[in-house]
Write an enzyme that holds these catalytic residues in place. Structure first.
Site, PDB file in Angstrom:
ATOM      1  N   GLU A   1      48.394  43.100  50.482  1.00 41.27           N
ATOM      2  CA  GLU A   1      48.601  42.744  49.067  1.00 41.27           C
ATOM      3  C   GLU A   1      49.469  43.777  48.348  1.00 41.27           C
ATOM      4  OE1 GLU A   1      45.091  42.955  46.575  1.00 41.27           O
ATOM      5  OE2 GLU A   1      45.918  41.464  45.198  1.00 41.27           O
TER       6      GLU A   1
ATOM      7  N   GLU B   1      40.644  36.653  39.726  1.00 43.39           N
ATOM      8  CA  GLU B   1      40.367  38.092  39.805  1.00 43.39           C
ATOM      9  C   GLU B   1      40.741  38.740  38.483  1.00 43.39           C
ATOM     10  OE1 GLU B   1      42.789  40.427  42.522  1.00 43.39           O
ATOM     11  OE2 GLU B   1      41.039  41.527  43.207  1.00 43.39           O
TER      12      GLU B   1
END
Ligand SMILES: O=C(O)C(=O)[C@H](O)CO
Ligand SMILES: [Mg+2]
EC number: 5.3.1.22
Length: 253
Positions: free
Chosen positions: A138, A235
């Site tokens: 990520e 998130e």
């Protein structure tokens, strides 16, 4: 549009099994977490079975967080610890039938860091493939993760192509990508074959994804039109309680 509650941020003040139950009660279709290691995997699995939710992903341990470590996989000379962290994450994923492990690179730069990352990811992919687990990397933004090795989708795509393992994918977090690179929808569409998971939050405040400089009212239907059917990771950092903030979800259903 299916949504996955990221329990690293949502209901993060509760024990993980309680957070899984809260996500179910709030109407989420799946869950994902950051570092579940304080909770025995058997308790996590029991909560997942009770709620009939799947855990989509978890992160490798970060190393010594007290001195600011944020992953180990790109740290030259730390290969043994990086692989132990990968083994620990994979063991937890196997025990909880979790589909993906995010291998955290850590704070480093330069060619030696890249070599360490590529070699550790190669190891992770091979170990994970035996159980059908996806490995995610990520790109993080430099405000939340200063000095983090991986900070652009192009860098992630190059590494994935070089390693050439089918179970290595990008965790495309729209929040980080908007901050670092912009052009979120075009970039996502171009990279889609390499993307394993998508996450969302408002930009720049990382709040509920219903305001700010990224228009999810546009972006989420666009992602669906690209053929993305898996749950999208929610998130964000709740300003109050995650329960009182779920009204935004109705808009995207
Ligand atoms: O910070 C993020 O966006 C993440 O998804 C990671 O799992 C690291 O915390
Ligand atoms: Mg993320």
């Amino acid at each position: 549009m299916k949504l996955s509650a990221n329990l690293g941020f949502l209901w993060a003040d509760r024990p993980l099994p309680d957070a899984i139950n809260a996500a179910k009660a709030a109407g989420y279709d799946a869950v994902e977490c950051h570092w579940p290691y304080d909770t025995p995997a058997s308790e996590t699995l029991a909560a997942l079975r009770e709620t009939d939710l799947t855990m989509l992903g978890l992160n490798t341990p970060r190393g010594n967080v007290e001195i600011g470590e944020n992953g180990l996989a790109a740290l030259p000379g730390r290969e043994a610890e990086a692989r132990a962290a990968i083994d620990e994450a994979l063991a937890y994923a196997r025990a909880t039938v979790t589909g993906a492990v995010h291998v955290m690179a850590g704070n480093c730069s330069g060619p030696r860091a890249r070599t360490a990352f590529v070699e550790n990811l190669g190891y992770a992919c091979k170990e994970a493939a035996r159980d059908g687990i996806t490995i995610l990397i990520e790109p993080l933004n430099h405000y939340n993760a200063p000095g983090y090795f991986l900070n652009s989708t192009g860098q992630a795509a190059d590494i994935i192509r070089e390693i050439g393992q089918a179970n290595l994918r990008i965790m495309f977090d729209c929040y980080h990508v908007q901050i670092m690179e912009g052009e979120v929808s075009r970039r996502l569409e171009n990279l889609l074959p390499l993307v394993g998971h998508i996450q969302i939050a408002s930009v720049p405040d990382r709040g509920v994804p219903d305001h700010g400089e990224l228009d999810y009212g546009y972006l989420l239907p666009r992602i669906a039109a690209m053929g993305w059917e898996r749950p999208i990771g929610v998130e964000y950092l709740p300003a109050g309680s995650a329960e009182t903030e779920i009204s935004w979800m109705a808009r995207y259903r």
